[in-house]
Design a protein around this motif. Sequence first.
Motif, mmCIF file in Angstrom:
data_model
loop_
_atom_site.group_PDB
_atom_site.id
_atom_site.type_symbol
_atom_site.label_atom_id
_atom_site.label_comp_id
_atom_site.label_asym_id
_atom_site.label_seq_id
_atom_site.Cartn_x
_atom_site.Cartn_y
_atom_site.Cartn_z
ATOM 1 N N TYR A 165 68.259 -18.697 13.361
ATOM 2 C CA TYR A 165 68.905 -19.793 14.095
ATOM 3 C C TYR A 165 68.626 -21.127 13.415
ATOM 4 O O TYR A 165 69.503 -21.989 13.325
ATOM 5 N N SER A 166 67.405 -21.296 12.943
ATOM 6 C CA SER A 166 67.016 -22.547 12.293
ATOM 7 C C SER A 166 67.852 -22.796 11.034
ATOM 8 O O SER A 166 68.338 -23.908 10.812
ATOM 9 N N TYR A 167 68.031 -21.765 10.219
ATOM 10 C CA TYR A 167 68.887 -21.904 9.028
ATOM 11 C C TYR A 167 70.313 -22.270 9.436
ATOM 12 O O TYR A 167 70.930 -23.164 8.854
ATOM 13 N N VAL A 168 70.836 -21.556 10.429
ATOM 14 C CA VAL A 168 72.211 -21.801 10.872
ATOM 15 C C VAL A 168 72.357 -23.237 11.375
ATOM 16 O O VAL A 168 73.325 -23.922 11.030
ATOM 17 N N PRO B 45 65.353 -12.748 20.784
ATOM 18 C CA PRO B 45 65.526 -14.176 20.491
ATOM 19 C C PRO B 45 64.400 -14.737 19.623
ATOM 20 O O PRO B 45 64.651 -15.530 18.725
ATOM 21 N N THR B 46 63.180 -14.307 19.865
ATOM 22 C CA THR B 46 62.054 -14.805 19.064
ATOM 23 C C THR B 46 62.178 -14.331 17.624
ATOM 24 O O THR B 46 61.954 -15.097 16.694
ATOM 25 N N LEU C 23 72.087 -9.340 15.822
ATOM 26 C CA LEU C 23 70.721 -9.580 15.347
ATOM 27 C C LEU C 23 69.786 -9.827 16.528
ATOM 28 O O LEU C 23 68.685 -9.266 16.602
ATOM 29 N N THR C 24 70.216 -10.652 17.469
ATOM 30 C CA THR C 24 69.393 -10.997 18.623
ATOM 31 C C THR C 24 69.165 -9.788 19.516
ATOM 32 O O THR C 24 68.061 -9.574 20.018
ATOM 33 N N TYR C 25 70.183 -8.959 19.707
ATOM 34 C CA TYR C 25 70.037 -7.732 20.489
ATOM 35 C C TYR C 25 68.937 -6.871 19.879
ATOM 36 O O TYR C 25 68.103 -6.315 20.586
ATOM 37 N N ARG D 102 73.882 -18.835 22.304
ATOM 38 C CA ARG D 102 74.465 -20.098 22.789
ATOM 39 C C ARG D 102 73.390 -21.155 23.035
ATOM 40 O O ARG D 102 73.600 -22.336 22.775
ATOM 41 N N ARG D 103 72.239 -20.734 23.521
ATOM 42 C CA ARG D 103 71.144 -21.668 23.830
ATOM 43 C C ARG D 103 70.464 -22.191 22.556
ATOM 44 O O ARG D 103 70.051 -23.339 22.500
ATOM 45 N N ASN D 104 70.368 -21.364 21.528
ATOM 46 C CA ASN D 104 69.583 -21.713 20.344
ATOM 47 C C ASN D 104 70.383 -22.238 19.162
ATOM 48 O O ASN D 104 69.801 -22.835 18.256
#
Length: 164
Positions: free
Chosen positions: A106-109, A99-100, A93-95, A75-77
């Motif tokens: 996230y950037s592609y999305v 997050p890093t 994926l994040t789990y 939600r934040r990214n």
Amino acid sequence: MSMSPSARTRMRSTEKDKYHYYNDMGKSKGHCTWGAGILAHRGVCTTEELGQAVSAKMVGLEFERRVLEAERAVRRNVTVELNQEQFDALCSLTYNAGPTGALKTYSYVNRNDFSGAAGNISKMIKVRIIEGGKARYVVAPGLIKRRAEESAPFRLDESSKAKK
């Protein structure tokens, strides 16, 4: 938005519960992990950690805490609208990658490049291990199927856009 119950169940079945600490890539390889694929720390477990048991309650509580952490990170990214399947995939994926580790996806999305996001997710099948004091990257067989499932909602979105 929150991770759907079916996605939580699917992810929990992927992350087999182990009631002890273990090295995620086998004996003296990978990272110290416990419970439902929960990273204790980078690098192999100490002898003391390998002997440490954990309860089913501890595993369940930590799994839920880390899922909530993954949801918050997504939600934040992510600044674009996602459907439920895409949100679930990014939480999974994040789990797993943190997050890093998910930042490039996230950037592609966020650029609405769902094909790029799917391709990036699919490439995330290697893990860094240290053997004999040297670091190298190896394919983690369990990640191949997982990444295919996580990338699918972004591939489906692209194919449906192409038909319009």
